[in-house]
Design an enzyme around this catalytic site. Structure first.
Site, mmCIF file in Angstrom:
data_model
loop_
_atom_site.group_PDB
_atom_site.id
_atom_site.type_symbol
_atom_site.label_atom_id
_atom_site.label_comp_id
_atom_site.label_asym_id
_atom_site.label_seq_id
_atom_site.Cartn_x
_atom_site.Cartn_y
_atom_site.Cartn_z
ATOM 1 N N LYS A 269 0.837 -1.194 0.000
ATOM 2 C CA LYS A 269 0.000 0.000 0.000
ATOM 3 C C LYS A 269 0.875 1.247 0.000
ATOM 4 C CE LYS A 269 -3.946 -1.823 2.632
ATOM 5 N NZ LYS A 269 -4.955 -1.643 1.575
ATOM 6 N N ARG A 343 -10.302 -11.484 1.845
ATOM 7 C CA ARG A 343 -11.142 -12.542 1.265
ATOM 8 C C ARG A 343 -10.472 -13.907 1.370
ATOM 9 N NH1 ARG A 343 -11.418 -9.113 -4.174
ATOM 10 N NH2 ARG A 343 -11.396 -7.525 -2.533
HETATM 11 N N1 BES Z 1 -8.093 -3.677 4.379
HETATM 12 C C1 BES Z 1 -8.255 -3.260 3.045
HETATM 13 C C2 BES Z 1 -9.555 -2.474 2.797
HETATM 14 C C3 BES Z 1 -9.709 -1.183 3.553
HETATM 15 C C4 BES Z 1 -9.447 0.029 2.930
HETATM 16 C C5 BES Z 1 -10.180 -1.172 4.843
HETATM 17 C C6 BES Z 1 -9.637 1.220 3.619
HETATM 18 C C7 BES Z 1 -10.364 0.013 5.533
HETATM 19 C C8 BES Z 1 -10.089 1.214 4.906
HETATM 20 C C9 BES Z 1 -8.266 -4.479 2.115
HETATM 21 O O1 BES Z 1 -7.490 -5.541 2.526
HETATM 22 C C10 BES Z 1 -7.713 -4.037 0.813
HETATM 23 O O2 BES Z 1 -6.564 -3.703 0.750
HETATM 24 N N2 BES Z 1 -8.559 -4.047 -0.221
HETATM 25 C C11 BES Z 1 -8.157 -3.652 -1.518
HETATM 26 C C12 BES Z 1 -8.726 -4.655 -2.492
HETATM 27 C C13 BES Z 1 -8.200 -4.523 -3.874
HETATM 28 C C14 BES Z 1 -6.735 -4.872 -3.926
HETATM 29 C C15 BES Z 1 -8.993 -5.425 -4.772
HETATM 30 C C16 BES Z 1 -8.689 -2.253 -1.776
HETATM 31 O O3 BES Z 1 -9.781 -1.926 -1.299
HETATM 32 O O4 BES Z 1 -8.017 -1.474 -2.422
HETATM 33 MN MN MN Z 2 -5.506 -5.393 1.897
#
Ligand code: BES
Ligand code: MN
Ligand code: ZN
Length: 494
Positions: A269, A343
């Site tokens: 990230k 997931r």
């Molecule tokens: N934990 C994150 C989602 C999230 C984002 C939670 C902001 C709380 C606040 C999740 O694991 C994630 O990184 N999701 C990705 C999915 C994508 C790679 C398909 C996302 O939302 O960008």
């Molecule tokens: Mn994630």
């Protein structure tokens, strides 16, 4: 947590006092505490209200200092119109009182001329709103800290209010536990520690079982294990069983995503905001808090909480984009993005819960996607379900608890997007409809009635709200508590 006492409605002559004022009420009229207090203060309260333009509007407050020799502070709390005099309205009024009385160590709140349930819910609001996570503040001056330690709720029938209180206090405990867990920093609350924090639920009668990596490997939880590979911290799965219902009756299963820190893994990230990913275990925290609440109030229902706990980190041992893993269900997953890790955790945790407990229905809670925040903001959690009756029940419980859900679609056209060229599915399917794609992935691991709640937008708040200070919201604890109360307990003979 402030102590709550329920006492008869009698005007105190000393200390701090909060009074609830219906909108438009004339303070001096009637025989209630409001009129008694105004008389005892020689009409000062009415005059102060008029001078301040206080009319009793919902959330309006007016503080009067030292109106008599004994009373240090009298705070008027606006109750709003009759339609606001609901249990929820009382919680918000109690919360406003707790904020207004925070400078006093002991204070009284008058909830006379109201049913006992209203007095009890005012107490709940006061406890929820005065929550604080201050474990790591070592330099705060005593004067800067809220002092309120005991709130005496004055009620017409204090015995009845007292009788209604333990069930609500259990909910407040569950919420506080959930907020504590989501607030803890990720160096402290790694999966092992989070699992340890579940063990005290045994004191409430919950059967707590902790699975370590050996057991998880033996079972074949390779999707969850793949997420944990990059971390120096071991993963855990915690199973919490509350058997308050008919022996042998199929339980409700609540499954939580417990990623104690989500760096994204090799699909790392961006740095700004990454610290927020300490609360990527809020789904697990909601499940733990809900089980605590249900056991604490001895809910007459069988409930199983299952939480999948791992860190998502990068290292030479981390999983790679392109890896293929065989999940507990036997289905294979091409991991195209290591940041879509929730997931993977849920795939194995849900399969495990369903395989072992044959639940009547399953609800999973997860901070799964940023996309749900784009869709719904911070007001509703996204709900995805394969079962209309369950969805309707969650919608109703959401309304009743103040933790509202908005139903989102599922469908074949979305499912196609996670087809893989090499495995049974891949873990991403493009940006459009990202929250739906996440739900669609989870649905491939579901048998029986199920709902998925994407709580990425509701688990944390950057500003104070009526019933919570900013920070971890414990979103889901009260929703699940309501769901069990209305749809499992109410269905049983008394
Ligand atoms: N934990 C994150 C989602 C999230 C984002 C939670 C902001 C709380 C606040 C999740 O694991 C994630 O990184 N999701 C990705 C999915 C994508 C790679 C398909 C996302 O939302 O960008
Ligand atoms: Mn994630
Ligand atoms: Zn995540």
């Amino acid at each position: 947590m402030i102590d709550i006492a329920f006492v008869p409605a009698a005007l105190p002559t000393a200390g701090a006092l909060a009074l609830l004022v219906p909108e438009g009420a004339s303070l001096g009229a009637g025989e209630g505490m409001l009129a008694q207090a105004d008389a005892a203060c020689g009409g000062t309260l009415s005059r102060a209200a008029a001078a301040a333009g206080f009319t009793g509007k919902k959330a309006q407050t007016c503080a009067v200092l030292a109106p008599t020799e004994g009373l240090s502070r009298v705070v008027l709390i606006g109750l709003g119109r009759d339609s606001d005099h609901t249990l929820r309205g009382m919680e918000e009024a109690g919360a406003a009182a707790a904020v207004a009385l925070a400078r006093d160590t002991e204070a009284a709140l008058a909830v006379d001329d109201m049913p006992a349930s209203h007095a009890a819910h005012a107490a709940l609001g006061a406890q929820l709103r005065s929550y604080r996570f201050d474990r790591y503040r070592t330099k705060e001056k005593p004067d800067d800290k809220p002092k309120l330690a005991t709130l005496n709720i004055m009620a017409d029938d204090p015995d009845a209010a007292r009788a209604a209180w333990p069930a609500l206090a259990a909910v407040a405990q569950g919420v506080a536990l959930s907020r504590d867990l989501a607030s803890e920093p990720p160096n402290v609350l790694h999966p092992t520690e989070l699992a340890e924090r579940c063990r005290p639920l045994a004191d409430l009668g919950v059967e707590v079982e902790v699975l370590g990596p050996e057991q998880m490997r033996g079972l074949g939880m390779n999707a969850l294990l793949a997420v944990s590979m990059g971390s120096a911290q071991e993963p855990r799965v915690v199973v919490m069983r509350w058997n308050g219902g008919e022996p042998g009756a199929a339980p409700a299963c609540f499954v939580g995503k417990g990623v104690t820190f989500d760096s994204g893994g090799i699909s790392i990230k961006p740095a700004p905001g990454m610290e927020d990913m300490k609360w990527d275990m809020a789904g697990a925290a909601a499940v733990i808090g809900a089980v605590s609440a249900l056991a604490g109030r001895k809910a007459r229902a069988n409930v199983v909480g299952v939480v999948g706990l791992t860190e998502n980190m990068l290292s030479g041992a981390a999983q790679r984009p392109g890896d293929v893993v065989r999940s507990l269900s036997g289905q294979t997953i091409e991991v195209q993005n290591t940041d879509a890790e929730g997931r993977l955790v849920l795939a194995d945790a849900i399969w495990y819960a369903q395989d072992r407990f044959s639940p009547a229905f399953t609800v999973d809670l997860a901070t799964l996607t940023g996309a749900i925040i784009v869709s719904l903001g911070h007001e509703y959690a996204g709900m995805f379900s394969n079962d209309d009756p369950l969805a309707a029940k969650l919608q109703a419980a959401g309304q009743a608890s103040g933790e509202a859900v908005w139903r989102m679609p599922l469908g074949e056209a979305y499912d196609k997007l996670i087809r893989s060229d090499i495995a049974d599915m891949k873990n991403i399917g493009g940006r459009p409809g990202g929250a739906i794609i996440g739900a669609q992935f989870i649905q491939r691991f579901v048998r029986g009635p199920w709902a998925h709640l994407d709580i990425a937008g509701t688990a944390w708040s950057t500003k104070d709200s009526p019933l919570a200070p900013k920070g971890a919201t414990a979103w889901g604890v009260r929703l699940l508590d309501r769901l069990v109360a209305e749809h499992m307990e109410a269905a049983q003979p008394q």
